[in-house]
Motif scaffolding. Structure first.
Motif, PDB file in Angstrom:
ATOM      1  N   ASN A  65      57.001  30.306  36.176  1.00 51.62           N
ATOM      2  CA  ASN A  65      55.915  29.431  35.746  1.00 51.62           C
ATOM      3  C   ASN A  65      54.868  30.180  34.942  1.00 51.62           C
ATOM      4  OD1 ASN A  65      57.042  27.211  37.009  1.00 51.62           O
ATOM      5  ND2 ASN A  65      55.789  27.385  38.852  1.00 51.62           N
ATOM      6  N   SER A  66      54.560  31.409  35.370  1.00 58.49           N
ATOM      7  CA  SER A  66      53.508  32.165  34.690  1.00 58.49           C
ATOM      8  C   SER A  66      53.890  32.491  33.254  1.00 58.49           C
ATOM      9  CB  SER A  66      53.213  33.463  35.461  1.00 58.49           C
ATOM     10  OG  SER A  66      54.213  34.441  35.244  1.00 58.49           O
ATOM     11  N   ILE A  67      55.192  32.630  32.992  1.00 63.83           N
ATOM     12  CA  ILE A  67      55.643  32.868  31.618  1.00 63.83           C
ATOM     13  C   ILE A  67      55.606  31.576  30.815  1.00 63.83           C
ATOM     14  CG2 ILE A  67      57.639  33.555  30.223  1.00 63.83           C
ATOM     15  CD1 ILE A  67      58.370  35.500  32.466  1.00 63.83           C
ATOM     16  N   SER A  68      56.039  30.485  31.420  1.00 69.13           N
ATOM     17  CA  SER A  68      56.070  29.194  30.714  1.00 69.13           C
ATOM     18  C   SER A  68      54.697  28.772  30.225  1.00 69.13           C
ATOM     19  CB  SER A  68      56.633  28.113  31.642  1.00 69.13           C
ATOM     20  OG  SER A  68      57.980  28.348  31.940  1.00 69.13           O
ATOM     21  N   PHE A  69      53.662  29.127  30.981  1.00 66.48           N
ATOM     22  CA  PHE A  69      52.322  28.628  30.666  1.00 66.48           C
ATOM     23  C   PHE A  69      51.407  29.694  30.084  1.00 66.48           C
ATOM     24  CE2 PHE A  69      53.714  25.923  34.367  1.00 66.48           C
ATOM     25  CZ  PHE A  69      54.111  24.867  33.579  1.00 66.48           C
ATOM     26  N   TYR A  70      51.938  30.872  29.779  1.00 69.10           N
ATOM     27  CA  TYR A  70      51.144  31.925  29.162  1.00 69.10           C
ATOM     28  C   TYR A  70      51.763  32.226  27.803  1.00 69.10           C
ATOM     29  CZ  TYR A  70      49.062  36.554  28.427  1.00 69.10           C
ATOM     30  OH  TYR A  70      48.402  37.645  27.899  1.00 69.10           O
ATOM     31  N   HIS A  71      51.081  31.838  26.738  1.00 69.58           N
ATOM     32  CA  HIS A  71      51.656  31.854  25.400  1.00 69.58           C
ATOM     33  C   HIS A  71      52.113  33.256  24.986  1.00 69.58           C
ATOM     34  CE1 HIS A  71      51.607  31.603  20.900  1.00 69.58           C
ATOM     35  NE2 HIS A  71      52.215  30.467  21.179  1.00 69.58           N
ATOM     36  N   GLN A  78      53.966  39.529  24.073  1.00 70.10           N
ATOM     37  CA  GLN A  78      53.768  40.526  25.111  1.00 70.10           C
ATOM     38  C   GLN A  78      55.103  41.254  25.329  1.00 70.10           C
ATOM     39  OE1 GLN A  78      53.226  39.179  29.244  1.00 70.10           O
ATOM     40  NE2 GLN A  78      51.322  40.368  29.250  1.00 70.10           N
ATOM     41  N   PRO A  79      55.200  42.540  24.975  1.00 70.71           N
ATOM     42  CA  PRO A  79      56.472  43.266  25.120  1.00 70.71           C
ATOM     43  C   PRO A  79      56.922  43.312  26.578  1.00 70.71           C
ATOM     44  CG  PRO A  79      54.928  44.502  23.756  1.00 70.71           C
ATOM     45  CD  PRO A  79      54.152  43.381  24.385  1.00 70.71           C
ATOM     46  N   LEU A  80      58.191  43.662  26.759  1.00 70.85           N
ATOM     47  CA  LEU A  80      58.778  43.609  28.088  1.00 70.85           C
ATOM     48  C   LEU A  80      58.046  44.524  29.073  1.00 70.85           C
ATOM     49  CD1 LEU A  80      61.138  42.061  29.332  1.00 70.85           C
ATOM     50  CD2 LEU A  80      62.572  44.070  28.957  1.00 70.85           C
ATOM     51  N   ALA A  81      57.657  45.716  28.634  1.00 74.74           N
ATOM     52  CA  ALA A  81      56.969  46.645  29.532  1.00 74.74           C
ATOM     53  C   ALA A  81      55.635  46.074  30.004  1.00 74.74           C
ATOM     54  CB  ALA A  81      56.760  47.987  28.847  1.00 74.74           C
ATOM     55  N   LYS A  82      54.930  45.383  29.114  1.00 73.89           N
ATOM     56  CA  LYS A  82      53.662  44.764  29.501  1.00 73.89           C
ATOM     57  C   LYS A  82      53.899  43.501  30.329  1.00 73.89           C
ATOM     58  CE  LYS A  82      50.697  46.674  25.918  1.00 73.89           C
ATOM     59  NZ  LYS A  82      49.699  46.408  24.863  1.00 73.89           N
ATOM     60  N   LEU A  83      54.991  42.791  30.041  1.00 74.01           N
ATOM     61  CA  LEU A  83      55.332  41.631  30.861  1.00 74.01           C
ATOM     62  C   LEU A  83      55.541  42.053  32.308  1.00 74.01           C
ATOM     63  CD1 LEU A  83      56.243  38.581  31.012  1.00 74.01           C
ATOM     64  CD2 LEU A  83      58.569  39.485  30.877  1.00 74.01           C
ATOM     65  N   LYS A  84      56.201  43.187  32.499  1.00 70.20           N
ATOM     66  CA  LYS A  84      56.428  43.699  33.844  1.00 70.20           C
ATOM     67  C   LYS A  84      55.111  43.872  34.596  1.00 70.20           C
ATOM     68  CE  LYS A  84      56.548  47.856  33.849  1.00 70.20           C
ATOM     69  NZ  LYS A  84      55.468  48.863  33.710  1.00 70.20           N
ATOM     70  N   GLY A  85      54.090  44.402  33.929  1.00 65.66           N
ATOM     71  CA  GLY A  85      52.776  44.535  34.556  1.00 65.66           C
ATOM     72  C   GLY A  85      52.153  43.196  34.885  1.00 65.66           C
ATOM     73  N   HIS A  86      52.316  42.225  33.975  1.00 57.77           N
ATOM     74  CA  HIS A  86      51.802  40.872  34.221  1.00 57.77           C
ATOM     75  C   HIS A  86      52.454  40.265  35.459  1.00 57.77           C
ATOM     76  CE1 HIS A  86      50.694  36.697  33.635  1.00 57.77           C
ATOM     77  NE2 HIS A  86      51.965  36.361  33.464  1.00 57.77           N
ATOM     78  N   LEU A  87      53.774  40.437  35.582  1.00 53.99           N
ATOM     79  CA  LEU A  87      54.481  39.826  36.707  1.00 53.99           C
ATOM     80  C   LEU A  87      54.116  40.486  38.032  1.00 53.99           C
ATOM     81  CD1 LEU A  87      58.013  39.179  35.168  1.00 53.99           C
ATOM     82  CD2 LEU A  87      55.947  37.775  35.107  1.00 53.99           C
ATOM     83  N   ILE A  88      53.885  41.786  38.017  1.00 49.47           N
ATOM     84  CA  ILE A  88      53.425  42.472  39.230  1.00 49.47           C
ATOM     85  C   ILE A  88      52.073  41.913  39.662  1.00 49.47           C
ATOM     86  CG2 ILE A  88      52.433  44.664  40.018  1.00 49.47           C
ATOM     87  CD1 ILE A  88      55.345  44.713  40.385  1.00 49.47           C
ATOM     88  N   ARG A  89      51.206  41.668  38.688  1.00 50.44           N
ATOM     89  CA  ARG A  89      49.887  41.107  39.026  1.00 50.44           C
ATOM     90  C   ARG A  89      50.018  39.692  39.592  1.00 50.44           C
ATOM     91  NH1 ARG A  89      48.648  44.325  34.523  1.00 50.44           N
ATOM     92  NH2 ARG A  89      49.038  42.652  33.019  1.00 50.44           N
ATOM     93  N   VAL A  90      50.929  38.898  39.032  1.00 48.98           N
ATOM     94  CA  VAL A  90      51.168  37.548  39.559  1.00 48.98           C
ATOM     95  C   VAL A  90      51.665  37.630  41.002  1.00 48.98           C
ATOM     96  CG1 VAL A  90      52.659  35.513  39.357  1.00 48.98           C
ATOM     97  CG2 VAL A  90      51.577  36.480  37.314  1.00 48.98           C
ATOM     98  N   ILE A  91      52.622  38.502  41.261  1.00 46.78           N
ATOM     99  CA  ILE A  91      53.194  38.631  42.599  1.00 46.78           C
ATOM    100  C   ILE A  91      52.143  39.093  43.602  1.00 46.78           C
ATOM    101  CG2 ILE A  91      54.799  40.039  43.971  1.00 46.78           C
ATOM    102  CD1 ILE A  91      56.758  39.842  41.598  1.00 46.78           C
ATOM    103  N   ASN A  92      51.334  40.078  43.220  1.00 50.05           N
ATOM    104  CA  ASN A  92      50.311  40.571  44.141  1.00 50.05           C
ATOM    105  C   ASN A  92      49.203  39.550  44.367  1.00 50.05           C
ATOM    106  OD1 ASN A  92      51.326  43.114  44.926  1.00 50.05           O
ATOM    107  ND2 ASN A  92      50.697  44.022  42.987  1.00 50.05           N
ATOM    108  N   LEU A  93      48.888  38.780  43.342  1.00 50.79           N
ATOM    109  CA  LEU A  93      47.911  37.704  43.520  1.00 50.79           C
ATOM    110  C   LEU A  93      48.433  36.666  44.504  1.00 50.79           C
ATOM    111  CD1 LEU A  93      45.179  36.483  42.679  1.00 50.79           C
ATOM    112  CD2 LEU A  93      46.379  35.320  40.812  1.00 50.79           C
ATOM    113  N   MET A  94      49.724  36.358  44.418  1.00 49.20           N
ATOM    114  CA  MET A  94      50.326  35.444  45.388  1.00 49.20           C
ATOM    115  C   MET A  94      50.255  36.021  46.793  1.00 49.20           C
ATOM    116  SD  MET A  94      53.709  33.834  43.661  1.00 49.20           S
ATOM    117  CE  MET A  94      53.937  32.819  45.110  1.00 49.20           C
ATOM    118  N   LEU A  95      50.520  37.317  46.906  1.00 49.67           N
ATOM    119  CA  LEU A  95      50.473  37.965  48.211  1.00 49.67           C
ATOM    120  C   LEU A  95      49.089  37.836  48.835  1.00 49.67           C
ATOM    121  CD1 LEU A  95      52.462  39.598  49.989  1.00 49.67           C
ATOM    122  CD2 LEU A  95      51.496  41.668  48.996  1.00 49.67           C
ATOM    123  N   ASP A  96      48.058  37.878  48.009  1.00 51.20           N
ATOM    124  CA  ASP A  96      46.686  37.751  48.498  1.00 51.20           C
ATOM    125  C   ASP A  96      46.390  36.355  49.063  1.00 51.20           C
ATOM    126  OD1 ASP A  96      46.155  40.338  47.751  1.00 51.20           O
ATOM    127  OD2 ASP A  96      45.270  39.801  45.821  1.00 51.20           O
TER     128      ASP A  96
END
Length: 255
Positions: A65-71, A78-96
């Motif tokens: 979902n975070s990819i679908s709604f983030y242009h 956003q290159p793949l290496a930076k996407l990886k950082g974005h997804l880690i932040r999404v996962i950790n935010l969910m954990l919170d």
């Protein structure tokens, strides 16, 4: 649990990323129809999981979902290496957002992910293992590199789930049989190892239908229907007799 693999397949001058998994969940018995690979909406990457579904499924869905709604992510700006950082932040935010967990159930999340795709900025295939680090109390990542040793830098393989050490040994055995232990990249040896372990009664947590997706340098992530033992399945689910598609390729594993 499960057994999930991602590797760079090199045959001649052609390279592609292969992501493969079994389809078994054990919480309700042996339920052999679970999707464990999700091609992500931007097209050049997939995510796959092993471990506790209580964590893994909500996180994977919200990652998509975070990819679908983030242009920036959806358009691959956003290159793949930076996407990886974005997804880690999404996962950790969910954990919170996790609250009211009974003390006797509050343990480190036993969920592991593989993020595998083609990095257009580096011009190469990349695999990261996303996992929970008890030391920092957060999810983090580790890149997958070549096996090392003579000629083995070309062998790029990451495995998560049950019996990881055993799976690696089975892959090595297939390589030995073909005389490829020292030089060159991987072909379908990891797939052969996965099929062997799915079929073996020694690994009750690994089973069901094999599911496969591939990522190409054209930045397309393609799920494959799998033909095996006379049956066809797609992303872990058996296909109905009338489910024929000209747009989904079929991988024949009856060898």
């Amino acid at each position: 649990m499960t057994l999930t693999m991602a590797w760079v397949r090199k045959v001649g001058g052609v390279e592609e990323m292969v992501i493969a998994s079994d389809s078994r969940l054990r919480s309700l018995g042996a339920w052999d129809a679970a999707p464990k690979i999700i091609p992500l909406p931007r097209g050049d990457v997939a995510i796959a999981f092993a471990g506790e579904t209580d964590y893994a499924y909500p996180m994977m869905i919200q990652v998509a979902n975070s990819i679908s709604f983030y242009h920036g992510a959806l358009t691959r700006r956003q290159p793949l290496a930076k996407l990886k950082g974005h997804l880690i932040r999404v996962i950790n935010l969910m954990l919170d957002q996790l609250k009211d967990v009974p003390v006797d159930l509050k343990e480190a999340p036993a969920a592991f992910f593989l993020l595998a795709g083609y990095d257009w900025t580096a011009g190469e295939f990349r695999i990261w293992k996303l996992h929970f680090d008890k030391g920092i109390g957060r999810f983090t990542f580790a890149p997958t590199r070549g096996w090392g040793g003579e000629g083995n830098g070309d062998k790029v393989l990451s495995i998560i789930g049950d019996e990881v050490g055993e799976a690696r040994e089975v892959v090595l055995e297939y390589l030995r049989r073909q005389g490829q232990i020292r030089a060159g990249g991987l072909d379908m040896e990891p797939m052969m190892a996965l099929a062997h372990m799915v079929d073996s009664e020694r690994y009750p947590s690994i089973g069901g239908h094999i599911q496969v997706a591939k990522v190409y340098k054209s930045m397309q992530c393609v799920p494959f229907a799998v033909r095996r033992n006379g049956a066809r399945s797609l992303l872990g689910r058996p296909l109905l007799d009338y489910e024929e598609s000209q747009t989904i390729p079929t991988l024949d594993l009856d060898y």
